[in-house]
Enzyme design. Structure first.
Site, PDB file in Angstrom:
ATOM      1  N   SER A   3       0.845  -1.198   0.000  1.00  0.00           N
ATOM      2  CA  SER A   3       0.000   0.000   0.000  1.00  0.00           C
ATOM      3  C   SER A   3       0.876   1.243   0.000  1.00  0.00           C
ATOM      4  CB  SER A   3      -0.885   0.003   1.254  1.00  0.00           C
ATOM      5  OG  SER A   3      -1.543   1.235   1.420  1.00  0.00           O
ATOM      6  N   TYR A  16      -2.449  -1.520  10.290  1.00  0.00           N
ATOM      7  CA  TYR A  16      -2.506  -1.686   8.831  1.00  0.00           C
ATOM      8  C   TYR A  16      -1.229  -1.179   8.165  1.00  0.00           C
ATOM      9  CZ  TYR A  16      -4.076  -1.198   4.006  1.00  0.00           C
ATOM     10  OH  TYR A  16      -4.183  -1.279   2.635  1.00  0.00           O
TER      11      TYR A  16
END
Length: 263
Positions: free
Chosen positions: A143, A156
């Protein structure tokens, strides 16, 4: 160049979002598919559609990657069916938003299991066969959050940083073994990722899943080890930790998260 036609890809999180688009693109290239997710009915519908449309073999396999034994069961089932995985797409991900201590511990641990442990396990279980055959590919979804600490999405961002570094290191280890490992670092994408959050972003501020997948596969064909399939403004944001103090970058990231409505 990876030989797609007649090979087999395993795609996790394949029932929707990026996973579904990955499955579509790979089927269009002539790949047989193993589709993995928790939603068996959705997987079976997708498998039938892709099989009918592209003439490839599609297997739907329901599995919850939050279960620590899921990867072993997937590998055992494919071995039982004599299915060899030539391309592994570790797409499944789980992102919790909000302060770390506001969640149940089990939810945070489940997110780590999906985002880290399952990626490692599947990469190990299918990567060994690829190395032995001296051919194969692994695409791991990281990401744009991989590059800095992210308040309100602490676990995350940390997990995606692991995926990025893990993938880069593994690609170097396997450089002479015919196995190509690539990390993907997309920005906000128009999928259901934000569906259960209070995100205030509009579609115009997100990349399309179609664009992300197309750019990812193009980069994979070019032999890149990291790809940033997102708009320039998001890419520039990932460079901030190289030029500014980490504390400042973390504060800016926290402000951005609040602006997006994810705090």
């Amino acid at each position: 160049m990876f030989h797609y036609r007649g090979s087999t890809a395993l795609v996790t999180g394949a029932s929707k979002g990026l996973g579904e688009v990955f499955a579509e693109h790979l089927a269009a290239r002539g790949m047989h598919l193993v589709l993995v997710a928790r939603s068996l009915e959705a997987l079976e519908n997708l498998a039938k559609r892709l099989s009918d449309e592209y003439g490839v073999q599609c297997m739907a396999l329901d599995a919850d990657l939050a279960d620590p034994d899921a990867a072993n069961r997937i590998a055992a089932e494919l071995e039982r069916r004599a299915i060899t995985v030539d391309l592994l797409v570790n797409n499944a991900g789980l992102g919790l938003s909000g302060n770390f201590l506001s969640h149940e511990l089990s939810r945070e641990q489940g997110a780590i299991q999906v985002n880290v442990q399952a990626v490692v396990a599947l990469t190990y279980l299918f990567g060994k066969g690829m190395k032995h055959r001296r051919k194969g590919g692994i695409i791991n979804l990281a990401s744009n959050a991989s590059f800095q600490a992210l308040p309100s999405m602490a676990t995350y961002a940390a997990a995606k940083a692991f995926v990025l570094h893990f993938s880069e290191a593994l690609n170097e280890e396997l450089a002479g073994d015919g196995v190509h490992v690539m990390a993907v670092c997309p920005g906000p994408t128009a999928t259901n990722f934000f569906a259960e959050t209070k995100a205030t972003m509009t579609l115009k501020n997100m990349d399309s899943a179609e664009s992300v997948v197309q750019k990812t596969l193009d980069a994979f064909d070019q032999g890149k080890n990291v790809v940033y399939p997102t708009r320039l403004s998001v890419r520039i944001g990932t460079l901030l930790p190289r030029f500014f103090p980490r504390k400042m970058v973390t504060k800016i990231a926290g402000m951005t998260i609040k602006k997006m409505g994810l705090h």
